[in-house]
Write an enzyme that holds these catalytic residues in place. Structure first.
Site, mmCIF file in Angstrom:
data_model
loop_
_atom_site.group_PDB
_atom_site.id
_atom_site.type_symbol
_atom_site.label_atom_id
_atom_site.label_comp_id
_atom_site.label_asym_id
_atom_site.label_seq_id
_atom_site.Cartn_x
_atom_site.Cartn_y
_atom_site.Cartn_z
ATOM 1 N N LYS A 1 35.816 66.862 28.362
ATOM 2 C CA LYS A 1 36.138 67.937 29.346
ATOM 3 C C LYS A 1 36.430 69.372 28.925
ATOM 4 O O LYS A 1 37.378 69.472 28.249
ATOM 5 C CB LYS A 1 37.348 67.332 30.134
ATOM 6 N N HIS B 1 53.098 68.489 39.360
ATOM 7 C CA HIS B 1 53.576 67.540 38.305
ATOM 8 C C HIS B 1 54.920 67.733 38.034
ATOM 9 O O HIS B 1 55.621 66.503 37.687
ATOM 10 C CB HIS B 1 52.667 68.092 37.012
ATOM 11 N N ARG C 1 48.394 62.597 45.982
ATOM 12 C CA ARG C 1 48.638 63.611 46.769
ATOM 13 C C ARG C 1 48.208 63.426 48.439
ATOM 14 O O ARG C 1 48.802 63.606 49.136
ATOM 15 C CB ARG C 1 47.833 64.833 46.434
ATOM 16 N N SER D 1 45.432 71.550 39.322
ATOM 17 C CA SER D 1 45.182 72.496 38.260
ATOM 18 C C SER D 1 43.983 73.047 38.358
ATOM 19 O O SER D 1 43.960 74.370 38.228
ATOM 20 C CB SER D 1 45.345 71.748 36.968
HETATM 21 O O1 PNS Z 1 45.010 64.201 35.144
HETATM 22 P P1 PNS Z 1 43.770 63.370 35.183
HETATM 23 O O2 PNS Z 1 42.743 64.300 34.322
HETATM 24 O O3 PNS Z 1 43.399 62.810 36.535
HETATM 25 O O4 PNS Z 1 44.112 62.020 34.224
HETATM 26 C C1 PNS Z 1 43.270 61.117 34.085
HETATM 27 C C2 PNS Z 1 43.854 60.054 32.966
HETATM 28 C C3 PNS Z 1 44.158 60.762 31.843
HETATM 29 C C4 PNS Z 1 45.006 59.269 33.883
HETATM 30 C C5 PNS Z 1 42.720 59.156 32.632
HETATM 31 O O5 PNS Z 1 41.454 59.962 32.457
HETATM 32 C C6 PNS Z 1 42.896 58.251 31.675
HETATM 33 O O6 PNS Z 1 43.913 57.523 31.320
HETATM 34 N N1 PNS Z 1 42.007 58.475 30.528
HETATM 35 C C7 PNS Z 1 42.379 57.789 29.156
HETATM 36 C C8 PNS Z 1 41.134 56.887 29.028
HETATM 37 C C9 PNS Z 1 41.137 55.601 29.498
HETATM 38 O O7 PNS Z 1 42.242 54.719 29.212
HETATM 39 N N2 PNS Z 1 40.306 54.908 30.478
HETATM 40 C C10 PNS Z 1 40.130 53.878 30.971
HETATM 41 C C11 PNS Z 1 41.259 53.529 32.243
HETATM 42 S S1 PNS Z 1 40.472 54.682 33.426
#
Ligand code: PNS
Length: 166
Positions: free
Chosen positions: A48, A24, A97, A135
């Site tokens: 989560k 990150h 990745r 993570s």
């Molecule tokens: O590090 P991660 O857990 O892969 O990140 C995921 C993230 C935060 C980018 C994604 O879950 C997110 O944007 N969630 C917010 C809810 C949202 O906007 N959902 C609709 C688009 S997927």
């Protein structure tokens, strides 16, 4: 005709960051060179299970991004595109990745573009050295007493050590 001011690139780098890894951090470092302002945004996700609270994650992130003057840290709940709009941002930054990340990222990027057509998602390929680092894996290794130095910032390593000792 009046000259238009150059448009500023304000990017949001969203994620769970539970905890932040060197993968990150590499993306933040590279993203900070592309954007005028980069906002690292921690998702507040009650569904989560997390090892660190949002406040702890924000605190660790704030500490490790200190060397980057145009990077700040925030947190959000609800839709990412709403947070992007609220912060006056115009880009979403994400890392890829491996090919296994691609499908998930493609879905999110398409959904976000549907919800907010003006916001582009920009992908950076994770540095080779961190292409296997997540993570999730870091937490697993740390919880089983393995060495995660070099995979996370030293401050995070300390927090992991004391958290898994509890
Ligand atoms: O590090 P991660 O857990 O892969 O990140 C995921 C993230 C935060 C980018 C994604 O879950 C997110 O944007 N969630 C917010 C809810 C949202 O906007 N959902 C609709 C688009 S997927």
């Amino acid at each position: 005709m009046t000259a238009q001011p150059p448009s500023r690139i304000v990017a949001i780098y969203p994620g769970s960051f539970d905890p932040i890894t060197n993968g990150h951090l590499d993306l933040i470092s590279r993203g900070s060179k592309l954007a005028d302002r980069l906002i690292v945004a921690v998702l507040q996700n009650q569904r989560k299970q997390s090892l660190f609270t949002v406040a702890e994650r924000v605190e660790m992130l704030t500490e490790v991004v200190r060397p980057y003057p145009n990077v700040e840290v925030g947190s959000f709940h609800g839709l990412l595109v709403d947070y992007v709009a609220a912060r006056g941002a115009n880009f979403i930054l994400r890392g890829i990745r491996a090919i296994s990340d691609y499908e998930y990222e493609l879905q999110i990027a398409h959904m976000n573009r549907l919800l907010s057509p003006g916001v582009e998602t920009v992908f950076l390929m994770a540095a080779e050295a961190y292409s296997f680092v997540s993570s999730q894996l870091v937490k697993e290794v740390a919880s089983l007493g393995g060495n995660v130095s070099g995979l996370v910032p030293p401050l995070v390593e300390e927090h992991l050590r004391s958290r898994v000792a509890k």
